[in-house]
Design a protein around this motif. Structure first.
Motif, PDB file in Angstrom:
ATOM      1  N   GLU A   1     -21.581  42.297  -3.470  1.00 25.82           N
ATOM      2  CA  GLU A   1     -22.249  43.049  -2.303  1.00 25.82           C
ATOM      3  C   GLU A   1     -22.666  44.556  -2.632  1.00 25.82           C
ATOM      4  O   GLU A   1     -23.751  45.164  -2.435  1.00 25.82           O
ATOM      5  CB  GLU A   1     -21.545  43.090  -1.120  1.00 25.82           C
TER       6      GLU A   1
ATOM      7  N   ASP B   1     -26.311  32.646  -0.308  1.00 28.60           N
ATOM      8  CA  ASP B   1     -26.340  33.781  -1.202  1.00 28.60           C
ATOM      9  C   ASP B   1     -25.347  33.487  -2.186  1.00 28.60           C
ATOM     10  O   ASP B   1     -25.410  34.113  -3.261  1.00 28.60           O
ATOM     11  CB  ASP B   1     -26.185  35.149  -0.417  1.00 28.60           C
TER      12      ASP B   1
ATOM     13  N   ILE C   1     -16.620  39.308  -4.176  1.00 24.11           N
ATOM     14  CA  ILE C   1     -17.638  39.245  -2.845  1.00 24.11           C
ATOM     15  C   ILE C   1     -17.866  40.837  -2.836  1.00 24.11           C
ATOM     16  O   ILE C   1     -18.937  41.301  -2.712  1.00 24.11           O
ATOM     17  CB  ILE C   1     -17.065  38.777  -1.531  1.00 24.11           C
ATOM     18  N   ASP C   2     -17.044  41.747  -2.828  1.00 22.97           N
ATOM     19  CA  ASP C   2     -17.181  43.257  -2.522  1.00 22.97           C
ATOM     20  C   ASP C   2     -18.025  43.541  -3.577  1.00 22.97           C
ATOM     21  O   ASP C   2     -19.032  44.419  -3.573  1.00 22.97           O
ATOM     22  CB  ASP C   2     -15.838  43.850  -2.655  1.00 22.97           C
TER      23      ASP C   2
ATOM     24  N   MET D   1     -22.977  37.623   4.312  1.00 27.14           N
ATOM     25  CA  MET D   1     -23.510  36.907   3.319  1.00 27.14           C
ATOM     26  C   MET D   1     -23.577  35.316   3.707  1.00 27.14           C
ATOM     27  O   MET D   1     -22.746  35.101   4.652  1.00 27.14           O
ATOM     28  CB  MET D   1     -22.786  36.905   1.855  1.00 27.14           C
TER      29      MET D   1
ATOM     30  N   HIS E   1     -18.903  36.844   7.586  1.00 25.10           N
ATOM     31  CA  HIS E   1     -19.911  35.939   6.858  1.00 25.10           C
ATOM     32  C   HIS E   1     -20.436  34.608   7.381  1.00 25.10           C
ATOM     33  O   HIS E   1     -19.491  34.059   8.354  1.00 25.10           O
ATOM     34  CB  HIS E   1     -19.216  35.563   5.244  1.00 25.10           C
TER      35      HIS E   1
END
Length: 561
Positions: free
Chosen positions: A150, A49, A146-147, A1, A26
């Motif tokens: 995503e 993002d 974040i996981d 990202m 990232h």
């Protein structure tokens, strides 16, 4: 990202996130929250993002959070709202606290929650809890968020207006933590000072002068008339409470441009009349022995090592070498191993150049003593962050062990292109190689333990209980009992002799100090300007290009570049 870290400053948490996110592949850049228009420009340049705000003092502009998902790290559990979350938690002595990652939505700390973590509170300064528990939990929560992003299909959980966990508190003011020396217990005084440690400090008075108090510790076995200053030790002053006393390690007068310095140095004349009470709770340097394993522990406030600190540590080191041990641990503090020379004491000196010179020579003397130790194994144990000369000081040992949560800043250049010493031109290339040594010292970026281990700067990464003294001693005892130790020490002596024959340590030192003398006394004032700005917390007018790659790329692609 593509991730933009938007922060008031490049503080310890922001640095840790920068390291962890880059390590995971990232594309991470940093923008300091200087002005709303600067934030808008950075979003346009990087096209992220995700925007992550680890440390802000004002709201993200509405048009920014409406155009790109923005996650805010709040140092409090879900439902806690307000600008002084951790201050209140320390002041009230709560048993458990937490960190929340929420999505910006126009109202402070009120957006939907992506992730959170909790931790048991320990009795410590606010700055220490932030640097350790808050930072570790924040990283874990950000990575979880974040996981989830995503993975897709996951939405953050809103906090309903009627949720009983919601608590809105305003700033923690001086009036909320004013000390009543005639009635407050030692525990209460400590909580009040610790709740303000770091920023802003607790306003009080000493010897009829208004000051801010920092670096407080329980004074064991000392008492007196409540409110009176009754003893001194290693730069600290002991002040009596109703049931004992507290050590005040550092103070700063309220006058403009006054500096945070050891209390007994600020009030040197008054301290000169006080009894010296060592070993009563304020012990920056301590030696302990466990069979054939010695442990020289040191913990200097904010990791800064003044000339006198370096001299005292060298004296203690030489005393430790006189003991019949085979392994010697050099263990730094929980918050910092070392950040090198003491910039505040240098700034306060009559001649900053002269004090810089004395300080760098004092730390060089310590580094050389460690390098030249060949009759036992010396191991640096880095349990807290380290920067500049502190990193290279650790490399003087035979091995470097480090906690898995630390951040290293193995460079000097952000301090006005300071060249640095501590024999780094000898120590770093032999561990990381010449090419990596140049890259490390030039790139000016923080480094995590994973990268440091890959480069050979760290030999062993430890976590959790492995860093406790008892477990370190077990490892040290096994090394001391190893049959191969004699051969290893003999090889160490041979390598030291060979290195000395090829190029004496004094030659490395002379070359480094020749460059340092130009930094201190030369025509270019960059070091003195950078030191002044750092010590006086002068806000940056732009984000350094070393962490703002989006701006570097924009310059390279500009038709005017």
């Amino acid at each position: 990202m593509r991730i933009l870290l938007l922060s008031h400053s490049f503080n310890s948490l922001t640095q840790r996130l920068h390291v962890e996110l880059r390590e995971r592949g990232h594309d991470v850049v940093v923008e300091l929250d200087i002005h709303a228009d600067v934030t808008r420009e950075s979003v346009a340049l990087h096209r992220p993002d995700l925007v992550i705000a680890p440390f802000l003092k004002r709201a993200i502009p509405d048009d920014v959070w409406r155009s790109v998902r923005c996650l805010v790290v709040h140092p409090g559990p879900p439902g806690d709202r307000g600008p002084a979350a951790l201050d209140w938690a320390v002041l009230k002595g709560v048993a458990e606290w937490g960190v929340t990652v929420l999505q910006a939505d126009g109202e402070f700390d009120a957006g939907p929650v992506w992730a959170s973590r909790s931790f048991p509170m320990r009795r410590a300064a606010k700055s220490s809890i932030y640097r350790n528990e808050v930072t570790s939990c924040a990283v874990a929560a950000v990575l979880e968020a974040i996981d989830a992003i995503e993975a897709g299909g996951v939405t953050p959980q809103p906090m309903d207006a009627g949720d009983p966990r919601i608590r809105v508190r305003g700033p923690c003011l001086q009036a909320d933590r004013t000390i009543d020396w005639q009635h407050d217990t030692t525990a209460t005084v400590l909580r009040k000072i610790e709740s303000a440690d770091g920023v802003p400090g607790l306003v009080d008075s000493l010897f009829f002068q208004d000051v801010r108090l920092f670096d407080a510790h329980d004074a064991h076995g000392i008492s007196g008339v409540p409110g009176t200053v009754i003893a001194q030790c290693e730069g600290a002053l002991a002040r009596a409470t109703v049931d004992g006393a507290v050590w005040i390690g550092h103070v700063r007068r309220l006058a403009p441009r006054d500096l945070k310095l050891p209390a007994a140095k600020v009030f040197a004349a008054e301290a000169g009349h006080l009894p010296h009470r060592p070993g009563c709770g304020y012990v920056p340097i301590r030696y302990r022995e466990h069979g054939e394993v010695g442990e020289l522990a040191f913990s200097f406030y904010n990791g800064a090592m003044a000339t006198g600190d370096c001299e005292a540590l060298l004296k203690a080191y030489r005393a430790a070498l006189a003991r019949p041990t085979r392994v010697l641990f050099l263990t730094g503090g929980r918050d910092y191993w070392s950040n090198g020379i003491h910039l505040a004491e240098i700034e306060a000196a009559d001649s900053a150049a002269d004090e810089s010179w004395r300080n760098i020579n004092a730390i060089d003397d310590l580094a050389r003593a460690i390098i030249e130790t060949t009759d036992r194994l010396v191991i640096s144990v880095i349990r807290g962050n380290a920067g500049a000369g502190g990193v290279f000081l650790s490399l003087a040992a035979d091995e470097v062990w480090a906690g898995d949560q630390i951040i290293l800043n193995p460079h000097y250049k952000d301090m006005g292109n300071l060249y640095g010493s501590e024999y780094w031109t000898y120590l770093l290339p032999r561990r990381a190689g010449a090419a990596n040594a140049t890259r490390i010292t030039q790139c000016r970026l923080p480094m995590g333990v994973t990268e440091a281990h890959r480069l050979g700067i760290i030999d062993r990464v430890l976590s959790g209980a492995e860093l406790e003294t008892a477990n370190l001693v077990k490892r040290g005892a096994a090394m001391a009992a190893d049959e191969g130790l004699v051969a290893r020490l003999a090889d160490k002596q041979r390598r030291r002799d060979a290195d000395e024959a090829e190029k004496p340590l004094q030659a490395y030192r002379d070359e480094e100090l020749r460059r340092m003398r130009l930094n201190f006394y030369g025509f270019d004032p960059s070091y003195h300007v950078a030191r002044f700005n750092f010590i006086h917390k002068v806000q940056k007018s732009r984000t350094p290009l070393t962490i703002a790659n989006h701006r570097s790329r924009a310059r390279l692609t500009s038709p005017l570049a």
